[in-house]
Design a protein around this motif. Structure first.
Motif, PDB file in Angstrom:
ATOM      1  N   HIS A  71       0.833  -1.204   0.000  1.00  0.00           N
ATOM      2  CA  HIS A  71       0.000   0.000   0.000  1.00  0.00           C
ATOM      3  C   HIS A  71       0.863   1.247   0.000  1.00  0.00           C
ATOM      4  O   HIS A  71       2.039   1.216   0.386  1.00  0.00           O
ATOM      5  CB  HIS A  71      -0.943  -0.003   1.209  1.00  0.00           C
ATOM      6  CG  HIS A  71      -2.003  -1.059   1.131  1.00  0.00           C
ATOM      7  ND1 HIS A  71      -3.175  -0.877   0.416  1.00  0.00           N
ATOM      8  CD2 HIS A  71      -2.064  -2.311   1.649  1.00  0.00           C
ATOM      9  CE1 HIS A  71      -3.911  -1.972   0.511  1.00  0.00           C
ATOM     10  NE2 HIS A  71      -3.261  -2.860   1.249  1.00  0.00           N
ATOM     11  N   ARG A  72       0.276   2.346  -0.428  1.00  0.00           N
ATOM     12  CA  ARG A  72       0.966   3.633  -0.515  1.00  0.00           C
ATOM     13  C   ARG A  72       0.125   4.704   0.173  1.00  0.00           C
ATOM     14  O   ARG A  72      -1.063   4.541   0.406  1.00  0.00           O
ATOM     15  CB  ARG A  72       1.190   4.043  -1.974  1.00  0.00           C
ATOM     16  CG  ARG A  72       1.848   2.995  -2.838  1.00  0.00           C
ATOM     17  CD  ARG A  72       3.338   2.849  -2.531  1.00  0.00           C
ATOM     18  NE  ARG A  72       3.935   1.908  -3.481  1.00  0.00           N
ATOM     19  CZ  ARG A  72       3.997   0.603  -3.305  1.00  0.00           C
ATOM     20  NH1 ARG A  72       3.479   0.064  -2.213  1.00  0.00           N
ATOM     21  NH2 ARG A  72       4.558  -0.183  -4.203  1.00  0.00           N
TER      22      ARG A  72
ATOM     23  N   SER B 197      -4.548   7.061   2.534  1.00  0.00           N
ATOM     24  CA  SER B 197      -3.720   5.977   2.004  1.00  0.00           C
ATOM     25  C   SER B 197      -4.575   4.933   1.294  1.00  0.00           C
ATOM     26  O   SER B 197      -5.792   4.856   1.475  1.00  0.00           O
ATOM     27  CB  SER B 197      -2.940   5.310   3.141  1.00  0.00           C
ATOM     28  OG  SER B 197      -3.827   4.626   4.004  1.00  0.00           O
ATOM     29  N   SER B 198      -3.904   4.111   0.506  1.00  0.00           N
ATOM     30  CA  SER B 198      -4.630   3.041  -0.195  1.00  0.00           C
ATOM     31  C   SER B 198      -5.139   1.993   0.792  1.00  0.00           C
ATOM     32  O   SER B 198      -6.192   1.381   0.562  1.00  0.00           O
ATOM     33  CB  SER B 198      -3.721   2.385  -1.237  1.00  0.00           C
ATOM     34  OG  SER B 198      -2.569   1.812  -0.633  1.00  0.00           O
TER      35      SER B 198
ATOM     36  N   GLY C 169      -4.005  -5.015  -2.678  1.00  0.00           N
ATOM     37  CA  GLY C 169      -3.127  -3.867  -2.859  1.00  0.00           C
ATOM     38  C   GLY C 169      -2.253  -4.041  -4.081  1.00  0.00           C
ATOM     39  O   GLY C 169      -2.718  -4.423  -5.153  1.00  0.00           O
ATOM     40  N   ASP C 170      -0.964  -3.757  -3.944  1.00  0.00           N
ATOM     41  CA  ASP C 170      -0.028  -3.863  -5.056  1.00  0.00           C
ATOM     42  C   ASP C 170       0.283  -5.342  -5.289  1.00  0.00           C
ATOM     43  O   ASP C 170       1.014  -5.961  -4.514  1.00  0.00           O
ATOM     44  CB  ASP C 170       1.244  -3.083  -4.709  1.00  0.00           C
ATOM     45  CG  ASP C 170       2.194  -3.006  -5.884  1.00  0.00           C
ATOM     46  OD1 ASP C 170       1.776  -3.336  -7.014  1.00  0.00           O
ATOM     47  OD2 ASP C 170       3.351  -2.604  -5.675  1.00  0.00           O
TER      48      ASP C 170
ATOM     49  N   THR D 128      -2.077   1.284  -6.482  1.00  0.00           N
ATOM     50  CA  THR D 128      -1.477   1.882  -5.285  1.00  0.00           C
ATOM     51  C   THR D 128      -0.473   2.984  -5.615  1.00  0.00           C
ATOM     52  O   THR D 128      -0.271   3.897  -4.802  1.00  0.00           O
ATOM     53  CB  THR D 128      -0.786   0.805  -4.436  1.00  0.00           C
ATOM     54  OG1 THR D 128       0.169   0.110  -5.239  1.00  0.00           O
ATOM     55  CG2 THR D 128      -1.815  -0.189  -3.912  1.00  0.00           C
TER      56      THR D 128
ATOM     57  N   TRP E 162      -1.535   6.550  -5.132  1.00  0.00           N
ATOM     58  CA  TRP E 162      -1.688   7.122  -3.790  1.00  0.00           C
ATOM     59  C   TRP E 162      -0.411   7.820  -3.312  1.00  0.00           C
ATOM     60  O   TRP E 162      -0.374   8.343  -2.211  1.00  0.00           O
ATOM     61  CB  TRP E 162      -2.075   6.038  -2.797  1.00  0.00           C
ATOM     62  CG  TRP E 162      -3.543   5.909  -2.591  1.00  0.00           C
ATOM     63  CD1 TRP E 162      -4.306   6.584  -1.693  1.00  0.00           C
ATOM     64  CD2 TRP E 162      -4.444   5.041  -3.284  1.00  0.00           C
ATOM     65  NE1 TRP E 162      -5.621   6.198  -1.785  1.00  0.00           N
ATOM     66  CE2 TRP E 162      -5.731   5.246  -2.755  1.00  0.00           C
ATOM     67  CE3 TRP E 162      -4.294   4.116  -4.305  1.00  0.00           C
ATOM     68  CZ2 TRP E 162      -6.858   4.552  -3.206  1.00  0.00           C
ATOM     69  CZ3 TRP E 162      -5.408   3.436  -4.762  1.00  0.00           C
ATOM     70  CH2 TRP E 162      -6.673   3.647  -4.215  1.00  0.00           C
TER      71      TRP E 162
END
Length: 435
Positions: A246-247, A253-254, A334-335, A361, A364
């Motif tokens: 996540h970012r 945030s994501s 997520g990623d 992500t 973000w």
């Protein structure tokens, strides 16, 4: 109850110092008026210490209550009931410690009370960020009218307030071909179904082996038998909480977007009488043995207190998923790349509809976080994400891609849309993703 004692304020110390100087200097200078002033100042401070120290003991905390479930961005009430009486000449204030995220410490003046009278105090809190916050302990502060002395006394113990993630209203899943039971088991079950059972319209999460085909053909809508529901498997919401997947930071945030989306999906399905279980970091939360009401609260509290997970959290969750039974699988990822999602294909229970939201992500954050070194490590994130989405889509998953500008209800609508032939037809996301 902890008593902090009565202590002079800065003004009280100044009065005391001037009084002591006057007591010593008055006789030396032969000035009785100065001596009288010194006696007056010292006596005034001593009386203030006595009165505030006594008054701070006249209040007792009877009860404390707060809203059971509080959503981020929504104001809620905290209520305190105190018993006692406020003495004349002394000002009493009840302070309830709260973090700045909730608005800071509340200060509630207490009017004069008769002996044995109960007073209800209330204040509002609001947080834009989900989380678990400590409230209290409440403290009664007594001060004299001249502001010379303060006395403090702690009432009760701190409590925890869970601020839940934002829950968005979602559209109903459109009836149609959602994937699911394959082969002859569904047909055989439907063919053997008696005509005198209770028939109702299909709801997402129902076992497709219980479709009543005769009624479906007659009414033009998918109908199922509702003669038996005991032992219905769970709807599983899989949440990817890996910190490296996540970012962004804080509420923007994501990870927070994914948590809000998971909470919305869980709430949406639970309101329609589906039993929902949250799977993250290889753990189901809440436990299956909880009753329905406790399960709803436990799931939302778990989301409120959730923290970023370990790098292997998604892999452990996939392992747990492979051992479970379910009627529907909803994943918020997520990623991810092809290697991350490939195990999901085998772990998905046979014949179970599956939905997946994949987050862009990189959007973000202004600069994407580095991934592990190795082949394809420097590859553009959008291309990786698109290939991961195609792996899921070709295996029969419904997929949607989301970025920070996408609203949760809009992504859910894209995820659940079907065309006139009953096929999934996701609308394009707000940003083109290269194939």
């Amino acid at each position: 109850m902890r008593y902090g004692g009565a202590r002079p304020t800065a003004r009280g110390w100044a009065f005391s110092a001037v009084g002591l100087v006057a007591l010593v200097g008055g006789p030396a200078l032969g000035q009785r008026d100065i001596l009288r002033i010194g006696v007056l100042l010292v006596v005034l401070v001593l009386v203030a210490v006595w009165s505030t120290g006594r008054a701070v003991r006249t209040l007792e905390l009877v009860s404390r209550s707060k809203d059971e479930l509080v959503e981020a961005g929504v104001a809620s009430s905290v209520r305190l009931s105190v018993l006692g009486r406020a003495r004349a000449g002394v000002r009493l204030v009840v302070e309830d410690a709260a973090p700045l995220a909730l608005g800071g410490t509340a200060r509630l003046p207490v009017p004069r009370l008769r002996e044995g009278e109960t007073l209800d105090l209330e204040y509002r809190v609001r947080s834009e960020v989900r989380g678990s916050y400590a409230l209290g302990p409440a403290t009664v502060v007594a001060g004299d009218v001249f502001g010379l002395v303060r006395a403090r006394r702690v009432l009760g113990e701190p409590v925890v307030l869970d601020v839940l993630p934002r829950v968005h209203p979602l559209t109903e899943l459109t009836l149609g071909e959602l994937g699911g039971a394959r082969g002859s088991s569904a047909s055989a079950s439907a063919a053997a179904a008696p005509d005198d059972v209770s028939i109702r319209e299909y709801r997402i999460g129902d076992d497709l082996r219980r479709v009543h085909w005769r009624s479906t053909a007659r009414r033009g809508a998918v109908m199922v038998r509702s003669d038996e529901h005991p032992g219905r498997p769970d709807v599983v919401v899989l949440l990817d909480t890996r910190e490296g997947a996540h970012r962004g930071r804080g509420a923007g945030s994501s990870l927070e977007w994914a948590i809000s989306a998971a909470a919305s999906a869980a709430s949406h399905l639970q309101r329609r009488r589906h039993r929902v279980r949250l799977l993250h970091d290889g753990t189901y939360d809440p436990p299956r043995e909880l009753d329905e009401t406790s399960s709803v609260r436990g799931l939302m509290r778990s989301l409120a207190r959730l923290r970023p997970g370990a790098p292997d959290g998604l892999a452990r969750s996939v392992t747990e998923l492979g051992r479970a039974e379910a009627t529907l699988l909803v994943a918020f990822l997520g990623d991810v790349d092809e290697d991350d999602v490939a195990p999901l294909l085998a772990a998905r229970p046979l014949g179970v509809p599956a939905l997946a939201v994949l987050l862009r992500t990189d959007d973000w954050a202004s600069a994407p976080a580095p991934r592990d070194s190795g082949e394809g490590a420097a590859e553009a994130g959008p291309a990786r994400l698109e290939r991961a989405r195609l792996v899921l889509a070709r295996a029969g998953w419904r997929t949607a891609v989301a970025g920070p500008a996408d609203a949760v209800p809009d992504v859910w609508a894209r995820l659940t849309r079907v065309d006139a032939r009953g096929h999934h037809s996701p609308a394009p996301s707000t940003r083109e993703v290269p194939s």
